[in-house]
Design a protein around this motif. Structure first.
Motif, PDB file in Angstrom:
ATOM      1  N   ARG A  72       1.006  -1.402   0.038  1.00  0.00           N
ATOM      2  CA  ARG A  72       0.114  -0.047  -0.449  1.00  0.00           C
ATOM      3  C   ARG A  72       0.995   1.227  -0.129  1.00  0.00           C
ATOM      4  NH1 ARG A  72      -3.983  -2.384   3.950  1.00  0.00           N
ATOM      5  NH2 ARG A  72      -5.163  -3.568   3.015  1.00  0.00           N
ATOM      6  N   ARG A  73       1.875   1.252   0.788  1.00  0.00           N
ATOM      7  CA  ARG A  73       2.597   2.382   0.081  1.00  0.00           C
ATOM      8  C   ARG A  73       3.080   2.377  -0.637  1.00  0.00           C
ATOM      9  NH1 ARG A  73       4.092   0.751   5.884  1.00  0.00           N
ATOM     10  NH2 ARG A  73       5.735  -0.823   5.600  1.00  0.00           N
ATOM     11  N   LEU A  74       4.008   1.132  -1.393  1.00  0.00           N
ATOM     12  CA  LEU A  74       4.717   2.044  -2.694  1.00  0.00           C
ATOM     13  C   LEU A  74       3.413   1.662  -3.775  1.00  0.00           C
ATOM     14  CD1 LEU A  74       7.080  -0.924  -2.522  1.00  0.00           C
ATOM     15  CD2 LEU A  74       7.611   0.763  -2.858  1.00  0.00           C
ATOM     16  N   PHE A  75       2.382   1.445  -3.321  1.00  0.00           N
ATOM     17  CA  PHE A  75       0.879   2.012  -4.637  1.00  0.00           C
ATOM     18  C   PHE A  75       1.358   3.503  -4.154  1.00  0.00           C
ATOM     19  CE2 PHE A  75      -1.002  -2.315  -3.423  1.00  0.00           C
ATOM     20  CZ  PHE A  75      -0.397  -3.208  -4.425  1.00  0.00           C
ATOM     21  N   GLN A  76       0.207   3.833  -3.086  1.00  0.00           N
ATOM     22  CA  GLN A  76       0.048   5.664  -3.074  1.00  0.00           C
ATOM     23  C   GLN A  76       1.759   6.320  -3.412  1.00  0.00           C
ATOM     24  OE1 GLN A  76      -0.419   6.267   1.030  1.00  0.00           O
ATOM     25  NE2 GLN A  76      -0.880   8.879   0.776  1.00  0.00           N
ATOM     26  N   ASN A  77       3.206   6.012  -3.201  1.00  0.00           N
ATOM     27  CA  ASN A  77       3.970   6.485  -4.193  1.00  0.00           C
ATOM     28  C   ASN A  77       4.198   6.667  -4.728  1.00  0.00           C
ATOM     29  OD1 ASN A  77       7.080   8.056  -3.344  1.00  0.00           O
ATOM     30  ND2 ASN A  77       7.974   6.125  -3.602  1.00  0.00           N
ATOM     31  N   LEU A  78       4.158   5.224  -5.695  1.00  0.00           N
ATOM     32  CA  LEU A  78       3.555   6.077  -6.907  1.00  0.00           C
ATOM     33  C   LEU A  78       2.531   5.763  -7.796  1.00  0.00           C
ATOM     34  CD1 LEU A  78       5.996   1.941  -7.067  1.00  0.00           C
ATOM     35  CD2 LEU A  78       6.743   4.083  -7.646  1.00  0.00           C
ATOM     36  N   GLY A  79       2.021   6.139  -6.821  1.00  0.00           N
ATOM     37  CA  GLY A  79       0.484   6.848  -7.910  1.00  0.00           C
ATOM     38  C   GLY A  79      -0.268   5.478  -8.576  1.00  0.00           C
ATOM     39  N   LEU A  80      -0.586   4.334  -7.621  1.00  0.00           N
ATOM     40  CA  LEU A  80      -0.893   3.269  -8.240  1.00  0.00           C
ATOM     41  C   LEU A  80      -2.624   3.433  -8.153  1.00  0.00           C
ATOM     42  CD1 LEU A  80       2.264   0.914  -8.181  1.00  0.00           C
ATOM     43  CD2 LEU A  80       1.495   2.882 -10.060  1.00  0.00           C
ATOM     44  N   GLU A  81      -2.866   3.602  -8.065  1.00  0.00           N
ATOM     45  CA  GLU A  81      -4.563   4.067  -7.796  1.00  0.00           C
ATOM     46  C   GLU A  81      -5.314   2.497  -7.185  1.00  0.00           C
ATOM     47  OE1 GLU A  81      -7.455   5.734  -9.537  1.00  0.00           O
ATOM     48  OE2 GLU A  81      -6.400   7.862  -9.739  1.00  0.00           O
ATOM     49  N   ALA A  82      -5.299   1.729  -8.179  1.00  0.00           N
ATOM     50  CA  ALA A  82      -5.541   0.050  -7.933  1.00  0.00           C
ATOM     51  C   ALA A  82      -4.764  -0.507  -7.512  1.00  0.00           C
ATOM     52  CB  ALA A  82      -6.881   0.253  -9.773  1.00  0.00           C
ATOM     53  N   GLY A  83      -3.368  -0.891  -7.450  1.00  0.00           N
ATOM     54  CA  GLY A  83      -2.663  -1.821  -7.012  1.00  0.00           C
ATOM     55  C   GLY A  83      -2.306  -2.446  -8.221  1.00  0.00           C
ATOM     56  N   ILE A  84      -1.471  -3.558  -8.390  1.00  0.00           N
ATOM     57  CA  ILE A  84      -1.072  -4.675  -9.201  1.00  0.00           C
ATOM     58  C   ILE A  84      -2.197  -6.350  -9.860  1.00  0.00           C
ATOM     59  CG2 ILE A  84       1.522  -4.314  -9.289  1.00  0.00           C
ATOM     60  CD1 ILE A  84       1.674  -6.882  -7.585  1.00  0.00           C
ATOM     61  N   MET A  85      -1.706  -6.551 -10.854  1.00  0.00           N
ATOM     62  CA  MET A  85      -2.293  -7.342 -11.028  1.00  0.00           C
ATOM     63  C   MET A  85      -1.749  -8.481 -12.266  1.00  0.00           C
ATOM     64  SD  MET A  85      -6.233  -7.112 -13.790  1.00  0.00           S
ATOM     65  CE  MET A  85      -5.702  -6.771 -14.856  1.00  0.00           C
ATOM     66  N   ARG A  86      -2.096  -9.086 -12.269  1.00  0.00           N
ATOM     67  CA  ARG A  86      -1.346 -10.740 -12.840  1.00  0.00           C
ATOM     68  C   ARG A  86      -2.724 -11.248 -13.830  1.00  0.00           C
ATOM     69  NH1 ARG A  86       3.005 -12.893 -10.907  1.00  0.00           N
ATOM     70  NH2 ARG A  86       3.194 -12.119  -8.761  1.00  0.00           N
ATOM     71  N   PRO A  87      -2.214 -10.670 -15.197  1.00  0.00           N
ATOM     72  CA  PRO A  87      -3.336 -10.677 -16.288  1.00  0.00           C
ATOM     73  C   PRO A  87      -2.988 -12.457 -16.961  1.00  0.00           C
ATOM     74  CG  PRO A  87      -1.994  -9.279 -17.014  1.00  0.00           C
ATOM     75  CD  PRO A  87      -1.107  -9.884 -16.004  1.00  0.00           C
ATOM     76  N   SER A  88      -4.285 -12.527 -17.642  1.00  0.00           N
ATOM     77  CA  SER A  88      -4.778 -14.089 -17.212  1.00  0.00           C
ATOM     78  C   SER A  88      -4.296 -13.931 -19.008  1.00  0.00           C
ATOM     79  CB  SER A  88      -5.795 -14.670 -17.485  1.00  0.00           C
ATOM     80  OG  SER A  88      -6.538 -14.167 -18.103  1.00  0.00           O
TER      81      SER A  88
END
Length: 153
Positions: A72-88
């Motif tokens: 969560r801290r990295l998401f906020q620092n990097l401006g990643l509103e929705a986090g990460i995903m591994r796409p199928s």
């Protein structure tokens, strides 16, 4: 609910953010690769390879609360509103989601993609919205294994 009227962050803004914070982007990828049983890590939920149910007990998050808070801290620092995903559809990639628009039934997202294998189709710009491809996604090379991406329904 995502604001459909808010324009996506531009390719130039994403590229500049990446250049300024590359070490943190790399750290996030190392973390995500280590947590390979997680398909989706968002600020407010997780999906594992065995469960997309939410909410789940802390013991079933896929990692510790401390680890999630580090994400969560990295998401906020990097401006990643929705986090990460591994796409199928791109199993060797990890998407770092800067912004989303739309609802569960349909929408679009823009952000970064990291992949050990080349991603296609490629576009010169993602700022114009939907690219003229048969696919519902387009990638713009950024640096080495890094890309910008735009995905739409």
């Amino acid at each position: 609910m995502a604001d459909l009227r808010r324009p996506f962050v531009t390719d130039a803004q994403l590229s500049e953010r990446f250049a300024q914070r590359r070490a943190d982007f790399e750290k996030l990828i190392v973390m995500a690769q280590a947590d390979d049983l997680l398909v989706r890590i968002a600020p407010d939920f997780t999906w594992t390879t065995t469960s997309m149910a939410w909410p789940r007990p802390d013991s079933q998050l896929g990692f510790t609360l401390e680890r999630w808070n580090a994400y969560r801290r990295l998401f906020q620092n990097l401006g990643l509103e929705a986090g990460i995903m591994r796409p199928s559809d791109h199993p060797n990639a990890i998407y770092l989601i800067a912004q989303t628009k739309g609802l569960v039934t349909g929408g679009s997202s823009k952000g970064y993609a990291y992949s050990d294998t080349p991603l296609e189709p490629l576009c010169q710009s993602l700022d114009q919205g939907k690219a003229r491809t048969q696919s519902r996604i387009c990638f713009k090379p950024l640096n080495g294994k890094w890309y910008l991406y735009l995905e739409w329904d």
